[in-house]
Design a protein around this motif. Structure first.
Motif, PDB file in Angstrom:
ATOM      1  N   SER A   1       0.850  -1.180   0.000  1.00 36.93           N
ATOM      2  CA  SER A   1       0.000   0.000   0.000  1.00 36.93           C
ATOM      3  C   SER A   1       0.891   1.237   0.000  1.00 36.93           C
ATOM      4  O   SER A   1       2.066   1.165   0.351  1.00 36.93           O
ATOM      5  CB  SER A   1      -0.935   0.001   1.210  1.00 36.93           C
ATOM      6  OG  SER A   1      -0.301   0.575   2.328  1.00 36.93           O
ATOM      7  N   ALA A   2       0.299   2.344  -0.404  1.00 39.32           N
ATOM      8  CA  ALA A   2       1.059   3.591  -0.539  1.00 39.32           C
ATOM      9  C   ALA A   2       1.513   4.118   0.813  1.00 39.32           C
ATOM     10  O   ALA A   2       2.496   4.849   0.894  1.00 39.32           O
ATOM     11  CB  ALA A   2       0.203   4.634  -1.254  1.00 39.32           C
ATOM     12  N   THR A   3       0.798   3.757   1.879  1.00 35.87           N
ATOM     13  CA  THR A   3       1.219   4.189   3.211  1.00 35.87           C
ATOM     14  C   THR A   3       2.264   3.210   3.780  1.00 35.87           C
ATOM     15  O   THR A   3       3.230   3.628   4.399  1.00 35.87           O
ATOM     16  CB  THR A   3       0.005   4.314   4.160  1.00 35.87           C
ATOM     17  OG1 THR A   3      -0.859   3.193   3.955  1.00 35.87           O
ATOM     18  CG2 THR A   3      -0.767   5.586   3.890  1.00 35.87           C
ATOM     19  N   LYS A   4       2.093   1.907   3.514  1.00 32.07           N
ATOM     20  CA  LYS A   4       3.084   0.904   3.959  1.00 32.07           C
ATOM     21  C   LYS A   4       4.452   1.198   3.346  1.00 32.07           C
ATOM     22  O   LYS A   4       5.485   1.033   3.993  1.00 32.07           O
ATOM     23  CB  LYS A   4       2.641  -0.502   3.535  1.00 32.07           C
ATOM     24  CG  LYS A   4       1.634  -1.120   4.473  1.00 32.07           C
ATOM     25  CD  LYS A   4       2.167  -2.443   5.040  1.00 32.07           C
ATOM     26  CE  LYS A   4       1.405  -2.863   6.272  1.00 32.07           C
ATOM     27  NZ  LYS A   4      -0.061  -2.962   6.001  1.00 32.07           N
ATOM     28  N   ASP A   5       4.443   1.584   2.077  1.00 26.92           N
ATOM     29  CA  ASP A   5       5.703   1.899   1.385  1.00 26.92           C
ATOM     30  C   ASP A   5       6.472   2.985   2.143  1.00 26.92           C
ATOM     31  O   ASP A   5       7.679   2.873   2.367  1.00 26.92           O
ATOM     32  CB  ASP A   5       5.373   2.362  -0.042  1.00 26.92           C
ATOM     33  CG  ASP A   5       6.620   2.760  -0.822  1.00 26.92           C
ATOM     34  OD1 ASP A   5       7.136   1.933  -1.587  1.00 26.92           O
ATOM     35  OD2 ASP A   5       7.092   3.908  -0.651  1.00 26.92           O
ATOM     36  N   LEU A   6       5.745   4.014   2.568  1.00 26.69           N
ATOM     37  CA  LEU A   6       6.387   5.116   3.300  1.00 26.69           C
ATOM     38  C   LEU A   6       6.788   4.677   4.703  1.00 26.69           C
ATOM     39  O   LEU A   6       7.830   5.098   5.215  1.00 26.69           O
ATOM     40  CB  LEU A   6       5.446   6.328   3.369  1.00 26.69           C
ATOM     41  CG  LEU A   6       5.056   6.948   2.016  1.00 26.69           C
ATOM     42  CD1 LEU A   6       4.030   8.056   2.220  1.00 26.69           C
ATOM     43  CD2 LEU A   6       6.271   7.491   1.281  1.00 26.69           C
TER      44      LEU A   6
ATOM     45  N   PHE B   1       0.600  13.725  -0.360  1.00 27.00           N
ATOM     46  CA  PHE B   1      -0.153  14.854   0.209  1.00 27.00           C
ATOM     47  C   PHE B   1      -1.095  15.516  -0.821  1.00 27.00           C
ATOM     48  O   PHE B   1      -2.248  15.818  -0.482  1.00 27.00           O
ATOM     49  CB  PHE B   1       0.781  15.883   0.863  1.00 27.00           C
ATOM     50  CG  PHE B   1       1.555  15.379   2.075  1.00 27.00           C
ATOM     51  CD1 PHE B   1       1.316  14.127   2.626  1.00 27.00           C
ATOM     52  CD2 PHE B   1       2.522  16.181   2.673  1.00 27.00           C
ATOM     53  CE1 PHE B   1       2.027  13.655   3.738  1.00 27.00           C
ATOM     54  CE2 PHE B   1       3.245  15.732   3.787  1.00 27.00           C
ATOM     55  CZ  PHE B   1       2.998  14.475   4.315  1.00 27.00           C
ATOM     56  N   PRO B   2      -0.635  15.758  -2.059  1.00 26.53           N
ATOM     57  CA  PRO B   2      -1.575  16.331  -3.034  1.00 26.53           C
ATOM     58  C   PRO B   2      -2.811  15.444  -3.252  1.00 26.53           C
ATOM     59  O   PRO B   2      -3.923  15.942  -3.429  1.00 26.53           O
ATOM     60  CB  PRO B   2      -0.752  16.432  -4.317  1.00 26.53           C
ATOM     61  CG  PRO B   2       0.667  16.504  -3.852  1.00 26.53           C
ATOM     62  CD  PRO B   2       0.730  15.658  -2.618  1.00 26.53           C
ATOM     63  N   ARG B   3      -2.608  14.109  -3.219  1.00 23.39           N
ATOM     64  CA  ARG B   3      -3.765  13.219  -3.373  1.00 23.39           C
ATOM     65  C   ARG B   3      -4.698  13.355  -2.181  1.00 23.39           C
ATOM     66  O   ARG B   3      -5.930  13.353  -2.315  1.00 23.39           O
ATOM     67  CB  ARG B   3      -3.276  11.759  -3.535  1.00 23.39           C
ATOM     68  CG  ARG B   3      -4.387  10.738  -3.821  1.00 23.39           C
ATOM     69  CD  ARG B   3      -5.128  11.000  -5.132  1.00 23.39           C
ATOM     70  NE  ARG B   3      -4.189  11.365  -6.172  1.00 23.39           N
ATOM     71  CZ  ARG B   3      -3.437  10.507  -6.851  1.00 23.39           C
ATOM     72  NH1 ARG B   3      -3.559   9.227  -6.632  1.00 23.39           N
ATOM     73  NH2 ARG B   3      -2.592  10.934  -7.761  1.00 23.39           N
ATOM     74  N   LEU B   4      -4.105  13.520  -0.993  1.00 25.38           N
ATOM     75  CA  LEU B   4      -4.947  13.697   0.208  1.00 25.38           C
ATOM     76  C   LEU B   4      -5.708  15.014   0.135  1.00 25.38           C
ATOM     77  O   LEU B   4      -6.843  15.110   0.593  1.00 25.38           O
ATOM     78  CB  LEU B   4      -4.092  13.623   1.483  1.00 25.38           C
ATOM     79  CG  LEU B   4      -3.460  12.259   1.785  1.00 25.38           C
ATOM     80  CD1 LEU B   4      -2.631  12.322   3.063  1.00 25.38           C
ATOM     81  CD2 LEU B   4      -4.527  11.164   1.912  1.00 25.38           C
ATOM     82  N   GLU B   5      -5.062  16.021  -0.464  1.00 22.35           N
ATOM     83  CA  GLU B   5      -5.772  17.307  -0.632  1.00 22.35           C
ATOM     84  C   GLU B   5      -6.987  17.122  -1.533  1.00 22.35           C
ATOM     85  O   GLU B   5      -8.058  17.666  -1.268  1.00 22.35           O
ATOM     86  CB  GLU B   5      -4.824  18.370  -1.204  1.00 22.35           C
ATOM     87  CG  GLU B   5      -3.860  18.887  -0.137  1.00 22.35           C
ATOM     88  CD  GLU B   5      -2.667  19.641  -0.725  1.00 22.35           C
ATOM     89  OE1 GLU B   5      -2.836  20.309  -1.764  1.00 22.35           O
ATOM     90  OE2 GLU B   5      -1.564  19.537  -0.148  1.00 22.35           O
TER      91      GLU B   5
ATOM     92  N   MET C   1      -5.392   7.966   8.832  1.00 22.77           N
ATOM     93  CA  MET C   1      -6.477   8.765   8.253  1.00 22.77           C
ATOM     94  C   MET C   1      -6.468   8.598   6.737  1.00 22.77           C
ATOM     95  O   MET C   1      -7.520   8.515   6.092  1.00 22.77           O
ATOM     96  CB  MET C   1      -6.294  10.250   8.607  1.00 22.77           C
ATOM     97  CG  MET C   1      -6.501  10.558  10.079  1.00 22.77           C
ATOM     98  SD  MET C   1      -5.910  12.229  10.515  1.00 22.77           S
ATOM     99  CE  MET C   1      -7.336  13.194  10.056  1.00 22.77           C
ATOM    100  N   ALA C   2      -5.278   8.553   6.151  1.00 21.39           N
ATOM    101  CA  ALA C   2      -5.150   8.385   4.699  1.00 21.39           C
ATOM    102  C   ALA C   2      -5.754   7.050   4.265  1.00 21.39           C
ATOM    103  O   ALA C   2      -6.500   6.982   3.272  1.00 21.39           O
ATOM    104  CB  ALA C   2      -3.685   8.460   4.283  1.00 21.39           C
ATOM    105  N   ASP C   3      -5.454   5.988   5.026  1.00 24.67           N
ATOM    106  CA  ASP C   3      -5.994   4.666   4.670  1.00 24.67           C
ATOM    107  C   ASP C   3      -7.522   4.668   4.655  1.00 24.67           C
ATOM    108  O   ASP C   3      -8.136   3.912   3.905  1.00 24.67           O
ATOM    109  CB  ASP C   3      -5.485   3.593   5.645  1.00 24.67           C
ATOM    110  CG  ASP C   3      -4.023   3.236   5.382  1.00 24.67           C
ATOM    111  OD1 ASP C   3      -3.532   3.503   4.266  1.00 24.67           O
ATOM    112  OD2 ASP C   3      -3.380   2.688   6.297  1.00 24.67           O
ATOM    113  N   ASN C   4      -8.113   5.518   5.484  1.00 22.54           N
ATOM    114  CA  ASN C   4      -9.582   5.584   5.516  1.00 22.54           C
ATOM    115  C   ASN C   4     -10.184   6.211   4.267  1.00 22.54           C
ATOM    116  O   ASN C   4     -11.351   5.995   3.970  1.00 22.54           O
ATOM    117  CB  ASN C   4     -10.053   6.388   6.740  1.00 22.54           C
ATOM    118  CG  ASN C   4      -9.898   5.591   8.018  1.00 22.54           C
ATOM    119  OD1 ASN C   4      -9.901   4.362   7.995  1.00 22.54           O
ATOM    120  ND2 ASN C   4      -9.757   6.297   9.138  1.00 22.54           N
TER     121      ASN C   4
END
Ligand SMILES: [Fe+2]
Ligand SMILES: [Fe+2]
Length: 180
Positions: A3-8, A60-64, A135-138
């Protein structure tokens, strides 16, 4: 599952290892100046240039787009902390240069900036891992993760010998063995 968060979070494991090394380095009296330079280069190119670039330019831009504000709340705090981190790195680099020129009293300022960075980044990473990324994963769908991972893969690591991320990790390994 990737996942994109696991990678980080995986980058964070290596950055935290570097931070532990930095903490041990600040307890030594006469470190090799070239090792101090190597640490700054790892932060600039790996922690900041590579990892923070994935966060700032891609995640971050995707989260925006998903409604997170870049001006307040967790993304804004993370961005402000990246800037604060760069100030410490600048302080380290300037004073390492003075040490190079024979000014031994500059070492304590190298260490003051290094300690500041250690504290800042430990807290920063903890907030990302425990709060922002959860929060991003949600809000990220599986296809968002896939697209983000694709975009991360296009970020080019800048390394002195062109060895990519492997080169960063083997330098962290070398420093870890050197400063026990
Ligand atoms: Fe960050
Ligand atoms: Fe991070």
């Amino acid at each position: 599952m990737k996942s994109a968060t696991k990678d980080l979070e995986n980058d964070h494991v290596h950055i935290l290892r570097l931070i532990d090394i930095m903490e041990r380095v600040t307890k030594t009296d006469a470190p090799d100046i070239s090792d101090l330079e190597s640490i700054v280069s790892l932060i600039k190119n790996y922690a900041d240039g590579f990892h923070h670039a994935k966060e700032e330019n891609i995640l971050f831009p995707r989260l925006e787009e998903k409604g997170f504000s870049p001006h307040q709340g967790p993304v804004a705090v993370m961005l402000a902390e990246h800037i604060q981190g760069r100030e410490y790195v600048r302080g380290m680099a300037e004073n390492i240069k003075l040490c190079r020129e024979g000014n031994n009293s500059a070492l304590k300022y190298v260490y003051a900036n290094m300690s500041g960075y250690v504290t800042l980044l430990r807290n920063h990473i903890s907030k990302e891992n425990n709060i922002l990324f959860r929060m991003a994963d949600n809000v990220l769908a599986p296809e968002d993760h896939a697209r983000l991972l694709d975009e991360y893969a296009r970020v080019e690591p800048v390394t002195p010998h062109g060895g990519g991320v492997t080169e960063y990790l083997s330098e962290i390994e070398r420093l870890d063995n050197r400063y026990q």
